[in-house]
Scaffold this motif. Structure first.
Motif, PDB file in Angstrom:
ATOM      1  N   ARG A  86      57.177 104.737  77.315  1.00 56.36           N
ATOM      2  CA  ARG A  86      56.945 105.833  76.385  1.00 56.36           C
ATOM      3  C   ARG A  86      55.491 105.815  75.908  1.00 56.36           C
ATOM      4  O   ARG A  86      54.803 104.805  75.993  1.00 56.36           O
ATOM      5  N   VAL A  87      55.031 106.936  75.392  1.00 57.29           N
ATOM      6  CA  VAL A  87      53.658 107.049  74.892  1.00 57.29           C
ATOM      7  C   VAL A  87      53.426 106.064  73.754  1.00 57.29           C
ATOM      8  O   VAL A  87      52.363 105.449  73.657  1.00 57.29           O
ATOM      9  N   VAL A  88      54.410 105.873  72.908  1.00 58.68           N
ATOM     10  CA  VAL A  88      54.259 104.939  71.793  1.00 58.68           C
ATOM     11  C   VAL A  88      54.011 103.512  72.314  1.00 58.68           C
ATOM     12  O   VAL A  88      53.316 102.730  71.672  1.00 58.68           O
ATOM     13  N   ASP A  89      54.539 103.179  73.488  1.00 55.43           N
ATOM     14  CA  ASP A  89      54.292 101.868  74.079  1.00 55.43           C
ATOM     15  C   ASP A  89      52.833 101.724  74.504  1.00 55.43           C
ATOM     16  O   ASP A  89      52.254 100.646  74.410  1.00 55.43           O
ATOM     17  N   LEU A  90      52.228 102.802  74.982  1.00 53.97           N
ATOM     18  CA  LEU A  90      50.813 102.765  75.380  1.00 53.97           C
ATOM     19  C   LEU A  90      49.905 102.566  74.176  1.00 53.97           C
ATOM     20  O   LEU A  90      48.861 101.924  74.275  1.00 53.97           O
ATOM     21  N   ARG A  91      50.281 103.098  73.035  1.00 53.35           N
ATOM     22  CA  ARG A  91      49.445 103.011  71.832  1.00 53.35           C
ATOM     23  C   ARG A  91      49.315 101.590  71.308  1.00 53.35           C
ATOM     24  O   ARG A  91      48.424 101.312  70.516  1.00 53.35           O
ATOM     25  N   GLN A  92      50.178 100.696  71.728  1.00 55.28           N
ATOM     26  CA  GLN A  92      50.145  99.316  71.253  1.00 55.28           C
ATOM     27  C   GLN A  92      49.368  98.398  72.187  1.00 55.28           C
ATOM     28  O   GLN A  92      49.292  97.206  71.962  1.00 55.28           O
ATOM     29  N   LYS A  93      48.771  98.947  73.233  1.00 53.47           N
ATOM     30  CA  LYS A  93      48.062  98.134  74.222  1.00 53.47           C
ATOM     31  C   LYS A  93      46.546  98.282  74.055  1.00 53.47           C
ATOM     32  O   LYS A  93      46.054  99.347  73.739  1.00 53.47           O
ATOM     33  N   GLU A  94      45.824  97.193  74.266  1.00 51.80           N
ATOM     34  CA  GLU A  94      44.365  97.190  74.203  1.00 51.80           C
ATOM     35  C   GLU A  94      43.811  97.660  75.542  1.00 51.80           C
ATOM     36  O   GLU A  94      44.273  97.227  76.597  1.00 51.80           O
ATOM     37  N   VAL A  95      42.818  98.549  75.526  1.00 48.45           N
ATOM     38  CA  VAL A  95      42.197  99.050  76.749  1.00 48.45           C
ATOM     39  C   VAL A  95      40.930  98.236  76.999  1.00 48.45           C
ATOM     40  O   VAL A  95      40.076  98.113  76.118  1.00 48.45           O
ATOM     41  N   ILE A  96      40.811  97.672  78.209  1.00 51.97           N
ATOM     42  CA  ILE A  96      39.659  96.849  78.574  1.00 51.97           C
ATOM     43  C   ILE A  96      39.032  97.408  79.832  1.00 51.97           C
ATOM     44  O   ILE A  96      39.704  97.679  80.822  1.00 51.97           O
ATOM     45  N   ASN A  97      37.695  97.573  79.786  1.00 53.18           N
ATOM     46  CA  ASN A  97      36.932  98.039  80.935  1.00 53.18           C
ATOM     47  C   ASN A  97      36.615  96.832  81.813  1.00 53.18           C
ATOM     48  O   ASN A  97      35.943  95.898  81.368  1.00 53.18           O
ATOM     49  N   ILE A  98      37.074  96.834  83.062  1.00 53.68           N
ATOM     50  CA  ILE A  98      36.860  95.676  83.938  1.00 53.68           C
ATOM     51  C   ILE A  98      35.421  95.601  84.445  1.00 53.68           C
ATOM     52  O   ILE A  98      34.993  94.555  84.913  1.00 53.68           O
ATOM     53  N   CYS A  99      34.658  96.680  84.338  1.00 53.00           N
ATOM     54  CA  CYS A  99      33.254  96.665  84.786  1.00 53.00           C
ATOM     55  C   CYS A  99      32.356  95.943  83.791  1.00 53.00           C
ATOM     56  O   CYS A  99      31.391  95.292  84.185  1.00 53.00           O
ATOM     57  N   THR A 100      32.653  96.063  82.504  1.00 49.46           N
ATOM     58  CA  THR A 100      31.819  95.457  81.470  1.00 49.46           C
ATOM     59  C   THR A 100      32.535  94.346  80.718  1.00 49.46           C
ATOM     60  O   THR A 100      31.919  93.654  79.912  1.00 49.46           O
ATOM     61  N   CYS A 101      33.822  94.184  80.953  1.00 47.88           N
ATOM     62  CA  CYS A 101      34.659  93.203  80.246  1.00 47.88           C
ATOM     63  C   CYS A 101      34.669  93.438  78.737  1.00 47.88           C
ATOM     64  O   CYS A 101      34.827  92.506  77.960  1.00 47.88           O
ATOM     65  N   LYS A 102      34.509  94.697  78.323  1.00 53.18           N
ATOM     66  CA  LYS A 102      34.524  95.038  76.902  1.00 53.18           C
ATOM     67  C   LYS A 102      35.816  95.763  76.563  1.00 53.18           C
ATOM     68  O   LYS A 102      36.351  96.518  77.365  1.00 53.18           O
ATOM     69  N   THR A 103      36.260  95.529  75.347  1.00 57.98           N
ATOM     70  CA  THR A 103      37.434  96.235  74.867  1.00 57.98           C
ATOM     71  C   THR A 103      37.009  97.616  74.368  1.00 57.98           C
ATOM     72  O   THR A 103      35.950  97.769  73.773  1.00 57.98           O
ATOM     73  N   LEU A 104      37.825  98.606  74.631  1.00 60.57           N
ATOM     74  CA  LEU A 104      37.524  99.983  74.244  1.00 60.57           C
ATOM     75  C   LEU A 104      38.408 100.450  73.096  1.00 60.57           C
ATOM     76  O   LEU A 104      38.232 101.551  72.594  1.00 60.57           O
TER      77      LEU A 104
END
Length: 83
Positions: free
Chosen positions: A2-20
């Protein structure tokens, strides 16, 4: 998932290893019903109070993998646009 499940996840860029950050919403095509991107809050600004800049969208085709706790995306630094 569900969309609510996505909202609880941290997004990380694998090119820069930074959290978004964590997604605050999703974009979808109303004609097909397919997801087209994740909406993330913009960078934090200082304007008397802490506030966010413009939100930005990560296209769905840039998502590499969705795990239990994180979402891995591939966005080269040269493609990253400031709002």
């Amino acid at each position: 998932m569900r969309v609510v499940d996505l909202r609880q996840k941290e997004v990380i860029n694998i090119c820069t290893c930074k959290t978004l950050g964590c997604p605050i919403d999703v974009e979808f095509n109303p004609k097909t019903g397919h997801l087209t991107g994740l909406v993330l809050p913009g960078p934090v600004k200082f304007c008397g109070f802490f506030c966010h800049g413009e939100d930005f969208v990560i296209p769905w085709d840039r998502i590499c993998q969705i795990g239990n706790d994180i979402i891995l995306v591939e966005i080269p630094e040269k493609e990253k646009k400031q709002p």
